[in-house]
Every structure is written in structure tokens, then in C-alpha cells.
Design a protein around this motif. Structure first.
Motif, PDB file in Angstrom:
ATOM      1  N   PRO A 146       0.830  -1.207   0.000  1.00  0.00           N
ATOM      2  CA  PRO A 146       0.000   0.000   0.000  1.00  0.00           C
ATOM      3  C   PRO A 146       0.866   1.259   0.000  1.00  0.00           C
ATOM      4  CG  PRO A 146      -0.008  -1.069   2.168  1.00  0.00           C
ATOM      5  CD  PRO A 146       0.665  -2.023   1.226  1.00  0.00           C
ATOM      6  N   GLY A 147       0.413   2.256  -0.735  1.00  0.00           N
ATOM      7  CA  GLY A 147       1.138   3.509  -0.819  1.00  0.00           C
ATOM      8  C   GLY A 147       2.127   3.568  -1.963  1.00  0.00           C
ATOM      9  N   TRP A 148       2.404   2.440  -2.590  1.00  0.00           N
ATOM     10  CA  TRP A 148       3.326   2.411  -3.717  1.00  0.00           C
ATOM     11  C   TRP A 148       2.613   2.863  -4.992  1.00  0.00           C
ATOM     12  CZ3 TRP A 148       8.134  -0.824  -4.372  1.00  0.00           C
ATOM     13  CH2 TRP A 148       8.757  -1.069  -3.139  1.00  0.00           C
ATOM     14  N   GLY A 149       3.409   3.322  -5.969  1.00  0.00           N
ATOM     15  CA  GLY A 149       2.908   3.612  -7.298  1.00  0.00           C
ATOM     16  C   GLY A 149       3.331   2.503  -8.250  1.00  0.00           C
ATOM     17  N   PHE A 150       2.540   2.291  -9.294  1.00  0.00           N
ATOM     18  CA  PHE A 150       2.838   1.216 -10.236  1.00  0.00           C
ATOM     19  C   PHE A 150       2.672   1.696 -11.675  1.00  0.00           C
ATOM     20  CE2 PHE A 150       1.902  -0.893  -6.296  1.00  0.00           C
ATOM     21  CZ  PHE A 150       2.866  -1.899  -6.248  1.00  0.00           C
ATOM     22  N   ALA A 151       3.560   1.186 -12.526  1.00  0.00           N
ATOM     23  CA  ALA A 151       3.529   1.517 -13.945  1.00  0.00           C
ATOM     24  C   ALA A 151       4.016   0.295 -14.717  1.00  0.00           C
ATOM     25  CB  ALA A 151       4.399   2.732 -14.245  1.00  0.00           C
ATOM     26  N   GLY A 152       3.636   0.223 -15.985  1.00  0.00           N
ATOM     27  CA  GLY A 152       4.048  -0.917 -16.801  1.00  0.00           C
ATOM     28  C   GLY A 152       4.250  -0.527 -18.244  1.00  0.00           C
ATOM     29  N   VAL A 153       5.124  -1.283 -18.914  1.00  0.00           N
ATOM     30  CA  VAL A 153       5.431  -1.058 -20.331  1.00  0.00           C
ATOM     31  C   VAL A 153       5.312  -2.392 -21.046  1.00  0.00           C
ATOM     32  CG1 VAL A 153       7.150  -0.282 -22.007  1.00  0.00           C
ATOM     33  CG2 VAL A 153       7.027   0.811 -19.747  1.00  0.00           C
ATOM     34  N   ASP A 154       4.593  -2.403 -22.175  1.00  0.00           N
ATOM     35  CA  ASP A 154       4.463  -3.628 -22.963  1.00  0.00           C
ATOM     36  C   ASP A 154       4.152  -3.261 -24.407  1.00  0.00           C
ATOM     37  OD1 ASP A 154       4.016  -6.775 -21.984  1.00  0.00           O
ATOM     38  OD2 ASP A 154       3.176  -6.322 -23.951  1.00  0.00           O
ATOM     39  N   LEU A 155       4.535  -4.155 -25.326  1.00  0.00           N
ATOM     40  CA  LEU A 155       4.272  -3.934 -26.745  1.00  0.00           C
ATOM     41  C   LEU A 155       2.818  -4.216 -27.128  1.00  0.00           C
ATOM     42  CD1 LEU A 155       7.303  -5.370 -28.765  1.00  0.00           C
ATOM     43  CD2 LEU A 155       6.312  -3.085 -28.979  1.00  0.00           C
ATOM     44  N   ALA A 156       2.183  -5.151 -26.424  1.00  0.00           N
ATOM     45  CA  ALA A 156       0.865  -5.638 -26.830  1.00  0.00           C
ATOM     46  C   ALA A 156      -0.231  -4.653 -26.421  1.00  0.00           C
ATOM     47  CB  ALA A 156       0.598  -7.012 -26.231  1.00  0.00           C
ATOM     48  N   LYS A 157      -0.900  -4.091 -27.406  1.00  0.00           N
ATOM     49  CA  LYS A 157      -1.949  -3.111 -27.120  1.00  0.00           C
ATOM     50  C   LYS A 157      -3.071  -3.717 -26.308  1.00  0.00           C
ATOM     51  CE  LYS A 157      -5.161   0.112 -29.328  1.00  0.00           C
ATOM     52  NZ  LYS A 157      -5.613   0.717 -30.606  1.00  0.00           N
ATOM     53  N   ASN A 158      -3.484  -4.946 -26.659  1.00  0.00           N
ATOM     54  CA  ASN A 158      -4.608  -5.540 -25.925  1.00  0.00           C
ATOM     55  C   ASN A 158      -4.235  -5.859 -24.481  1.00  0.00           C
ATOM     56  OD1 ASN A 158      -2.909  -7.619 -26.687  1.00  0.00           O
ATOM     57  ND2 ASN A 158      -4.529  -8.994 -27.369  1.00  0.00           N
ATOM     58  N   ALA A 159      -2.956  -6.189 -24.232  1.00  0.00           N
ATOM     59  CA  ALA A 159      -2.519  -6.441 -22.863  1.00  0.00           C
ATOM     60  C   ALA A 159      -2.510  -5.150 -22.051  1.00  0.00           C
ATOM     61  CB  ALA A 159      -1.132  -7.081 -22.867  1.00  0.00           C
ATOM     62  N   VAL A 160      -1.984  -4.076 -22.635  1.00  0.00           N
ATOM     63  CA  VAL A 160      -1.945  -2.789 -21.939  1.00  0.00           C
ATOM     64  C   VAL A 160      -3.359  -2.264 -21.712  1.00  0.00           C
ATOM     65  CG1 VAL A 160      -1.208  -0.380 -22.153  1.00  0.00           C
ATOM     66  CG2 VAL A 160       0.368  -2.218 -22.746  1.00  0.00           C
ATOM     67  N   PHE A 161      -4.241  -2.470 -22.675  1.00  0.00           N
ATOM     68  CA  PHE A 161      -5.655  -2.100 -22.522  1.00  0.00           C
ATOM     69  C   PHE A 161      -6.246  -2.780 -21.290  1.00  0.00           C
ATOM     70  CE2 PHE A 161     -10.078  -3.278 -23.067  1.00  0.00           C
ATOM     71  CZ  PHE A 161     -10.693  -2.099 -23.475  1.00  0.00           C
ATOM     72  N   ALA A 162      -6.013  -4.108 -21.168  1.00  0.00           N
ATOM     73  CA  ALA A 162      -6.562  -4.859 -20.043  1.00  0.00           C
ATOM     74  C   ALA A 162      -5.945  -4.411 -18.721  1.00  0.00           C
ATOM     75  CB  ALA A 162      -6.324  -6.354 -20.253  1.00  0.00           C
ATOM     76  N   ALA A 163      -4.641  -4.150 -18.730  1.00  0.00           N
ATOM     77  CA  ALA A 163      -3.955  -3.724 -17.511  1.00  0.00           C
ATOM     78  C   ALA A 163      -4.490  -2.390 -17.015  1.00  0.00           C
ATOM     79  CB  ALA A 163      -2.456  -3.631 -17.770  1.00  0.00           C
TER      80      ALA A 163
END
Length: 266
Positions: A105-122
Motif C-alpha cells: 500500500p502507498g506504492w505507485g505502479f507503472a508498466g510497459v508492454d508492446l501488446a496493445k490488448n494487454a496494456v488495454f486490459a492492464a
């Protein structure tokens, strides 16, 4: 996550009204309705996305908690570091960001990926996090700004990881151990030999901790089929091997993962 423009590499600034990003050279990137940013200009390669069936299977598998021992091990290593932002390179549909958010709790989160549908779901599942469509090996992260990177067996040059991290920043590295998915390995190649345990050596970083995470999955036919679809080992199986593994394969599958925590010198 501090980003740079994929066209000119200048810093991207937040546009308060639209929540998009822009650089001083007037390159603009508007967010999708789900909140993620697309930082790959032009058309996407269809090969960079998973099929809908595979996406659903991955989501179902992960949300059932099969990888919870790994999440617990990662959280145990990260908790003493204190609140910070974690950027997951090659984040897929964001499961580990969501699972770790529950433990940190209190942390920030970010992600990088090539797949548009995966990033959409995330992004849809975790709107408070920041997700970006980009090549994780060439992520548009401003040099010297990342607080913590999570890298899972990704072919990223150590020098690049070092460049992205801020002084004193952390790197959590995950790779398969010698017994990872052993029952699948020997099913496809009965003469397989176990490799010696080998931990990574990352030049320019100070090692803080290492932990071997081993546990087993209980398999039925459906899960054996899923393992074949998602494992690099399974991709090399022929039709006969696939059929035999799904129908008559093992009831247990070893998971053997090596976690190592590193710090960039200040």
C-alpha cells in the motif's frame, strides 16, 4: 513514470486538461479512454498482441492465485525499501502490478508492454497505475528517473537498465531456475539434464539480496494445455508431444524462479 518523446527523446510533460503528454517540439500523445498511452507511432504489428483466447486463459490462470508464492516472495524483498514507484517492463496484462499493489500500500505502479490488448486490459483493471505501449527493451523512460524496475527474464542490456534508474534506484530481476517447469521439459525431451544453479551478475549494480522461489502447480488437462500455450518450452513441441502432455502429462509442475535485488550506486 517520467517519459521521453519517442520521436525526439525530449522529456514529455503532462497536459493537465487532457491528461495527455507533449514535448517541447510539439509532439502530442493523447491517452486512450482507459488511461494508457500509446508511444509507438504508426501501425502496430499484429504479432505483438495475444489472441483473445490466450488473454482470457492468462487472466484466468493468474487470478486463480497460481503464482501467489512468487508475489509473496517479491513483496517480501520490496517491502523494506519503503514506498516508491515500481515500473514493470514487459508487464503483460498487469497482473503483477495489481497483485503487488495489494501487498504494498502507498506504492505507485507503472508498466510497459508492446501488446496493445494487454496494456488495454492492464489499464482497465488498474486505472490508478500508469501503462504505456512501447518496446520494453527500448522503453521511453527518461534517463536517471526510475525508482525501481521489475524485469522478468527480459533481454534488456544491463547498461540500459542502469541508465534508466535514478542514483540509488533498485532493480528486481526475475529469471527461471534450473528446475523451472521440469516435468514439461522432460516430457518433451526425456534425456534433459538439469543445469547448475546460476545467479545473474550485473555489472554496475550492488547486489542486496537473492532468493530462490520454488513451488508446484497442480495440473489438470486444461492447465496442461495452458502451460503448453504460454511456455517457451511448449512452443517447440510437435502435435504428438502436445497431445501426449495434455492427455497423459504430470499432475504436478515445478516452478523454480530466481529473484535478485540490486541497487544502482548513488
Amino acid at each position: 513514470m517520467h517519459l521521453q518523446c519517442p520521436r525526439c527523446r525530449h522529456p514529455l510533460h503532462l497536459h493537465q486538461a487532457s491528461k495527455g503528454r507533449y514535448c517541447d517540439n510539439k509532439h502530442h500523445f493523447d491517452p486512450a479512454p482507459e488511461g494508457y498511452l500509446d508511444l509507438i507511432p504508426g501501425k502496430k504489428n499484429p504479432k505483438d498482441s495475444d489472441s483473445r483466447a490466450l488473454m482470457r486463459a492468462k487472466r484466468h490462470f493468474l487470478e486463480q492465485g497460481h503464482m501467489q508464492p512468487l508475489v509473496d516472495a517479491m513483496a517480501g524483498l520490496l517491502t523494506p525499501l519503503g514506498e516508491r514507484e515500481l515500473i514493470h517492463l514487459d508487464c503483460g496484462e498487469g497482473y503483477y502490478c495489481r497483485a503487488l499493489a495489494e501487498r504494498l500500500p502507498g506504492w505507485g505502479f507503472a508498466g510497459v508492454d508492446l501488446a496493445k490488448n494487454a496494456v488495454f486490459a492492464a489499464s482497465k483493471a488498474q486505472p490508478e497505475a500508469s501503462f504505456v505501449i512501447a518496446d520494453p527493451a527500448r522503453a521511453p523512460i527518461m534517463p536517471g528517473t526510475a525508482q525501481l524496475l521489475l524485469v522478468n527474464d527480459l533481454r534488456v542490456k544491463t547498461e540500459q537498465l542502469h541508465e534508466w534508474l535514478a542514483p540509488g534506484g533498485y532493480l528486481l530481476h526475475l529469471q527461471p531456475g534450473p528446475r523451472h517447469q521440469w516435468q514439461l521439459r522432460v516430457s518433451l525431451n526425456p534425456v534433459s539434464m538439469e543445469h547448475p544453479l546460476s545467479w545473474p551478475a550485473l555489472a554496475g549494480f550492488d547486489q542486496l539480496a537473492q532468493q530462490r522461489c520454488q513451488f508446484s502447480l497442480t495440473l489438470d488437462q486444461k492447465l496442461r494445455g495452458f502451460v503448453l500455450e504460454t511456455s517457451r518450452l511448449g512452443w517447440r513441441a510437435d502435435a504428438e508431444q502436445r497431445h501426449r502432455f495434455i492427455q497423459q502429462g504430470p499432475e504436478q509442475l515445478e516452478q523454480d524462479l530466481l529473484l535478485s535485488l540490486w541497487q544502482k550506486p548513488r
